[in-house]
Design a protein around this motif. Sequence first.
Motif, PDB file in Angstrom:
ATOM      1  N   GLY A  28      15.731  -1.174  -1.250  1.00  0.00           N
ATOM      2  CA  GLY A  28      14.583  -1.107  -0.345  1.00  0.00           C
ATOM      3  C   GLY A  28      14.924  -1.720   0.941  1.00  0.00           C
ATOM      4  O   GLY A  28      15.788  -2.155   0.986  1.00  0.00           O
ATOM      5  N   LEU A  29      14.131  -1.254   2.004  1.00  0.00           N
ATOM      6  CA  LEU A  29      14.406  -1.614   3.269  1.00  0.00           C
ATOM      7  C   LEU A  29      12.753  -2.038   3.980  1.00  0.00           C
ATOM      8  O   LEU A  29      12.163  -1.390   3.883  1.00  0.00           O
ATOM      9  CB  LEU A  29      14.907  -0.855   4.145  1.00  0.00           C
ATOM     10  N   VAL A  30      12.788  -3.251   4.583  1.00  0.00           N
ATOM     11  CA  VAL A  30      11.492  -3.836   4.872  1.00  0.00           C
ATOM     12  C   VAL A  30      11.624  -3.978   6.423  1.00  0.00           C
ATOM     13  O   VAL A  30      12.798  -4.561   6.899  1.00  0.00           O
ATOM     14  CB  VAL A  30      10.839  -4.899   4.378  1.00  0.00           C
ATOM     15  N   SER A  35       7.343   3.534  11.622  1.00  0.00           N
ATOM     16  CA  SER A  35       8.096   4.508  12.031  1.00  0.00           C
ATOM     17  C   SER A  35       9.727   4.140  12.012  1.00  0.00           C
ATOM     18  O   SER A  35      10.576   5.112  11.548  1.00  0.00           O
ATOM     19  CB  SER A  35       7.948   5.223  13.137  1.00  0.00           C
ATOM     20  N   VAL A  36       9.942   2.976  12.419  1.00  0.00           N
ATOM     21  CA  VAL A  36      11.226   2.767  12.433  1.00  0.00           C
ATOM     22  C   VAL A  36      12.034   2.525  11.167  1.00  0.00           C
ATOM     23  O   VAL A  36      13.138   2.924  10.606  1.00  0.00           O
ATOM     24  CB  VAL A  36      11.303   1.462  13.369  1.00  0.00           C
ATOM     25  N   VAL A  37      11.170   1.780  10.275  1.00  0.00           N
ATOM     26  CA  VAL A  37      11.849   1.335   8.893  1.00  0.00           C
ATOM     27  C   VAL A  37      11.864   2.854   8.250  1.00  0.00           C
ATOM     28  O   VAL A  37      12.843   2.772   7.290  1.00  0.00           O
ATOM     29  CB  VAL A  37      10.853   0.363   8.257  1.00  0.00           C
ATOM     30  N   SER A  50       9.209  -0.154   3.686  1.00  0.00           N
ATOM     31  CA  SER A  50       7.751  -0.719   3.793  1.00  0.00           C
ATOM     32  C   SER A  50       7.871  -1.812   5.003  1.00  0.00           C
ATOM     33  O   SER A  50       8.714  -1.946   5.351  1.00  0.00           O
ATOM     34  CB  SER A  50       7.546  -1.480   2.474  1.00  0.00           C
ATOM     35  N   THR A  51       6.497  -2.075   5.258  1.00  0.00           N
ATOM     36  CA  THR A  51       6.257  -3.011   6.342  1.00  0.00           C
ATOM     37  C   THR A  51       5.835  -4.431   5.803  1.00  0.00           C
ATOM     38  O   THR A  51       5.472  -5.345   6.558  1.00  0.00           O
ATOM     39  CB  THR A  51       5.330  -2.841   7.559  1.00  0.00           C
ATOM     40  N   ASN A  52       5.596  -4.224   4.559  1.00  0.00           N
ATOM     41  CA  ASN A  52       4.983  -5.451   3.832  1.00  0.00           C
ATOM     42  C   ASN A  52       5.811  -6.079   2.696  1.00  0.00           C
ATOM     43  O   ASN A  52       6.498  -5.591   1.843  1.00  0.00           O
ATOM     44  CB  ASN A  52       3.700  -5.086   2.963  1.00  0.00           C
ATOM     45  N   TRP A  53       6.544  -7.088   3.231  1.00  0.00           N
ATOM     46  CA  TRP A  53       7.583  -7.758   2.543  1.00  0.00           C
ATOM     47  C   TRP A  53       7.050  -8.387   1.132  1.00  0.00           C
ATOM     48  O   TRP A  53       7.973  -8.201  -0.142  1.00  0.00           O
ATOM     49  CB  TRP A  53       8.100  -9.107   3.140  1.00  0.00           C
ATOM     50  N   GLN A  54       6.163  -8.823   1.108  1.00  0.00           N
ATOM     51  CA  GLN A  54       5.583  -9.418  -0.566  1.00  0.00           C
ATOM     52  C   GLN A  54       5.334  -8.205  -1.250  1.00  0.00           C
ATOM     53  O   GLN A  54       5.869  -8.419  -2.532  1.00  0.00           O
ATOM     54  CB  GLN A  54       4.102 -10.202  -0.302  1.00  0.00           C
TER      55      GLN A  54
END
Length: 374
Positions: A28-30, A35-37, A50-54
């Motif tokens: 995974g990548l956060v 749009s960038v991720v 995702s933009t949500n780390w948790q």
Amino acid sequence: MKVLVYGTGFAGEGHADAFRGAGAEVVGLVGRTASVVSAVAEKLSIPYSSTNWQEALETCKPDIVSIATPGGAHYEPIKQAIAVGCHVFCDKPMTHSAESAVELYTLAQAKGVKTAYAASFRYTASVLHAKRLVEEGAIGEPLEVECISHFNLDRDIPFGWSHRKEDGGGRLNNNFTHTLSIVSSVIGEKILSLIGEVRDDLGKAPIVDGVHNFMTRRNFIPEDLNDPSLKWGESNVEWSYTVMAQLESQFAVKPVSVLFKHGGLVPRYHDDHIVFYGRDGAIYIKGHYGSGPLSVWGKNKQWEEVPTPADIADSIPDVKGETEQCWHYLAREFVKDIRGQSVEPYPTFKEGSQYQQFIDLIRLNQNWTQVSHL
């Protein structure tokens, strides 16, 4: 080993590639911007973004997290990862302050997770060679070390994390961490004392939208810096520093003296270099991080360039770029250690938290003795 990477810029891509090189699976990548991720994850063939780390921690259930964001964004993600039992690989600086770095080191110790701190230029071929030469007695008893670098960075690079103390910026966080790690790996890991001076030679930088990758920020320098509509951000970190330290060494009777001199905004005249001086000789490495050719001053009283031993050269990962090679080397050691294999000691949160404390002390600039009255 499943790895979750936090960060979508140069370091994020580099960390992902390094862990794949070490035989781990990047699951995974956060990142900060959706749009960038998603675009970077697709580019790197990473299945989850995702933009949500948790949420990513809960979904991916990684064994390892790799923190590849600017230093000011390290604290919360690392704390959350430790809480769920992840091993943590973190780029330098460890955090934005000594207090937060010490807290994370303490939490990792209490949880029993392994940590790696990527002040990783200690893994260039020439530094590894210098380490062996010192151990073999090539220079006799180490006496002093000299680390000199001048980067001549463009003063007009867009305002960003590198200009802000609270975001992990400054040359101590992003240069001194590497050179201290290099010297410690060769001479000895125990730093006994230090004194230093810092200076902000920059003052301000233009605020520009659209900068994502640290390595391409020069492309965004405004064409007209005199445009009255241009906004400017104020720097609050050092762009130059001079630090003197004393290190304990198993090869020396007395503490080894070290000079770290760095000018971020001024041009070099002679080559950047690192030199290890001993009672019987010296080792010179070209380059600010010791990645150039190595020369030895020995019994014949002249400098001679010495090739890298074959086994050391073979140990360097076969990837493009010195930064990337060093990430690969450390990630490989880290994964081996987690798997229970025998490895040489590598930088951990112990060193990361120590370095952050050193940086806070140096930035106090309380080392001057006023003599104007004499």
